[in-house]
Design an enzyme around this catalytic site. Structure first.
Site, mmCIF file in Angstrom:
data_model
loop_
_atom_site.group_PDB
_atom_site.id
_atom_site.type_symbol
_atom_site.label_atom_id
_atom_site.label_comp_id
_atom_site.label_asym_id
_atom_site.label_seq_id
_atom_site.Cartn_x
_atom_site.Cartn_y
_atom_site.Cartn_z
ATOM 1 N N ARG A 189 37.463 42.990 36.320
ATOM 2 C CA ARG A 189 38.929 42.827 36.323
ATOM 3 C C ARG A 189 39.442 42.594 34.906
ATOM 4 O O ARG A 189 40.528 43.066 34.535
ATOM 5 C CB ARG A 189 39.318 41.668 37.252
ATOM 6 C CG ARG A 189 40.817 41.578 37.481
ATOM 7 C CD ARG A 189 41.170 40.589 38.557
ATOM 8 N NE ARG A 189 40.833 39.225 38.171
ATOM 9 C CZ ARG A 189 40.897 38.179 39.004
ATOM 10 N NH1 ARG A 189 41.271 38.344 40.260
ATOM 11 N NH2 ARG A 189 40.583 36.977 38.581
ATOM 12 N N LYS A 218 45.679 40.321 34.984
ATOM 13 C CA LYS A 218 45.792 38.893 34.710
ATOM 14 C C LYS A 218 46.202 38.686 33.252
ATOM 15 O O LYS A 218 45.365 38.400 32.389
ATOM 16 C CB LYS A 218 44.450 38.225 35.021
ATOM 17 C CG LYS A 218 44.584 36.775 35.422
ATOM 18 C CD LYS A 218 43.343 36.297 36.139
ATOM 19 C CE LYS A 218 43.293 34.797 36.263
ATOM 20 N NZ LYS A 218 44.358 34.200 37.038
ATOM 21 N N GLU A 269 52.645 37.258 46.844
ATOM 22 C CA GLU A 269 51.607 36.246 46.653
ATOM 23 C C GLU A 269 52.268 35.023 46.051
ATOM 24 O O GLU A 269 53.483 35.006 45.835
ATOM 25 C CB GLU A 269 50.489 36.772 45.746
ATOM 26 C CG GLU A 269 50.930 37.093 44.326
ATOM 27 C CD GLU A 269 49.771 37.440 43.393
ATOM 28 O OE1 GLU A 269 48.622 37.099 43.688
ATOM 29 O OE2 GLU A 269 50.045 38.040 42.347
HETATM 30 N N1 PLP Z 1 47.003 35.713 42.104
HETATM 31 C C1 PLP Z 1 47.325 35.090 40.959
HETATM 32 C C2 PLP Z 1 48.676 35.288 40.421
HETATM 33 C C3 PLP Z 1 46.374 34.279 40.323
HETATM 34 O O1 PLP Z 1 46.689 33.644 39.190
HETATM 35 C C4 PLP Z 1 45.106 34.119 40.879
HETATM 36 C C5 PLP Z 1 44.095 33.308 40.205
HETATM 37 O O2 PLP Z 1 43.205 33.789 39.599
HETATM 38 C C6 PLP Z 1 44.823 34.792 42.070
HETATM 39 C C7 PLP Z 1 45.797 35.570 42.660
HETATM 40 C C8 PLP Z 1 43.491 34.656 42.711
HETATM 41 O O3 PLP Z 1 42.518 35.451 42.107
HETATM 42 P P1 PLP Z 1 40.999 35.037 42.141
HETATM 43 O O4 PLP Z 1 40.648 34.784 43.556
HETATM 44 O O5 PLP Z 1 40.297 36.209 41.591
HETATM 45 O O6 PLP Z 1 40.865 33.820 41.308
HETATM 46 C C1 COI Z 2 42.559 30.854 38.777
HETATM 47 O O1 COI Z 2 42.531 30.562 39.972
HETATM 48 O O2 COI Z 2 41.519 31.043 38.123
HETATM 49 C C2 COI Z 2 43.787 31.006 38.067
HETATM 50 O O3 COI Z 2 43.801 31.648 37.071
HETATM 51 C C3 COI Z 2 44.957 30.301 38.537
HETATM 52 C C4 COI Z 2 45.500 29.556 37.399
HETATM 53 C C5 COI Z 2 46.870 29.911 37.104
HETATM 54 C C6 COI Z 2 45.094 28.170 37.273
#
Ligand code: PLP
Ligand code: COI
Length: 341
Positions: free
Chosen positions: A82, A185, A221
């Site tokens: 990612r 991200k 989300e």
């Molecule tokens: N959506 C957003 C906006 C996030 O900041 C995060 C955190 O990482 C997620 C979703 C969840 O992604 P992941 O499960 O890969 O941490």
């Molecule tokens: C994560 O879950 O890793 C994120 O990046 C969320 C964050 C904004 C603390």
């Protein structure tokens, strides 16, 4: 190994200084070999593209101490991939997968004493980030990049841990647009969402739920996690071009499917809020956080009346954390032990 003198069982989700971070530089077309440092600051050119034009991306993953004392990563390759997708979208230099993995291993090994003990409920959060570090004044990609990984021991993202939180549907502010960068991200997405999140917190909610910004009819989300609902015994999660593809969600969908729960990724209408049996947030920091209620305009939809998570959410949470913590077999190959040095 000397464990750091911290109250691991009561850690907040906040920055806690550790011994070392690691930095790699991309210059003249190549990555260097990376360097561990105790320096907590970064010396940057004032015209660096990250500062002016937002060439900044990051990742978030966790490592866990297993019952046998070894440390394991959870789906590190997915974060690495990612990170590359995010880099490509912002015309930044992608970090090679093996460099990403090596960086995480080296920085965790250098901070072994900060890995929270098994059973404390805390974990070591790993934060890789990439900056356009070259000086430009015209709007164009940097030719130089700085890749840094720091770690910090953390407790639950929402204070109460695995307890239902209150969300509010954000009707005015958009986090990201289809065709924009909501599916990667980058720091700018979080800057765009801060007004919404802080506004919600000021009103006593934990986070907002964004709507699709075209029709304002579908749930996207939250500011820091994906979302799911249990509807008629099905695991339903929004499909949208403007949300981050969550690695936690990807994992929980698999667990749900293997538990015999039908899984649907489709637009989820605000009109369906009244039909949810359970709901939850999904993310590395949030893990699975049960959603107790969602407020939409004047209406509050309540999914937990007794302050507890519902049965499906509890089952999925227990399955997920057992794998993450090395307490259950990992038939999926999601975890990997970090060598001792
Ligand atoms: N959506 C957003 C906006 C996030 O900041 C995060 C955190 O990482 C997620 C979703 C969840 O992604 P992941 O499960 O890969 O941490
Ligand atoms: C994560 O879950 O890793 C994120 O990046 C969320 C964050 C904004 C603390």
């Amino acid at each position: 190994m000397q464990r750091a003198d911290l109250d691991f069982a009561n850690l907040p989700f906040a920055f806690q200084q550790t011994d070392r971070n690691i930095r790699y530089r991309f210059r003249d077309g190549t990555w260097d070999r990376g360097e561990l440092t105790a320096d907590q600051t970064i010396n940057l050119h004032m015209a660096a593209t990250c500062l002016h034009y937002g060439q900044e991306i990051f990742e978030g993953l966790k490592v866990f101490e297993r019952p046998d004392g070894r440390i394991q990563t959870f789906r590190l390759e997915e974060n690495a991939k990612r990170f590359q997708r995010s880099a490509r979208k912002l015309l930044m230099e992608p970090v090679p997968l093996e460099v990403f993995k090596e960086a995480v291993h080296r920085v965790v090994q250098a901070n072994r004493g900060f890995v929270p003990p098994h059973g404390s409920g805390a974990s070591l959060y790993v934060r890789p980030f990439l900056l356009g570090s070259g000086a430009e004044v015209g709007v164009k990609p940097s030719r130089e990049y700085l890749f840094v990984v720091f770690v910090t021991p953390v407790g639950p993202y929402y204070k109460a841990g695995f307890e239902p939180v209150k969300l509010i549907v954000e009707e005015a502010i958009d986090r990201a647009a289809p065709g924009g960068v909501g599916d990667v991200k980058c720091g700018g997405n979080y800057a765009a969402g801060m007004r919404a999140t802080m506004g919600a917190k000021g009103k006593g909610y934990s986070e907002v739920l964004y709507l699709d910004c075209r029709e304002k009819k579908y749930l996207d989300e939250s500011g820091s996690s994906n979302f799911y609902a249990i509807i008629d015994g099905r695991y339903v999660t929004p499909a949208s071009p403007s949300i981050l593809p969550s690695i936690t969600n990807m994992s929980v969908r698999q667990l749900a499917e293997d538990a015999g729960l039908p899984v649907e990724a489709r637009p989820v209408g605000v009109a369906e809020l009244g039909s949810f049996a359970e709901a939850g947030c999904l993310g590395t920091a949030a893990v699975i956080t049960p959603v107790g209620s969602i407020t939409h305009g004047e209406r509050e939809y309540v999914y937990s009346k007794d302050g507890k998570a519902g049965p499906v959410t509890t089952q999925l949470y227990n399955k997920l954390i057992a794998i993450q913590w090395g307490e259950a077999d990992d038939p999926y190959g999601w975890t990997e032990v970090i060598p001792e040095s």
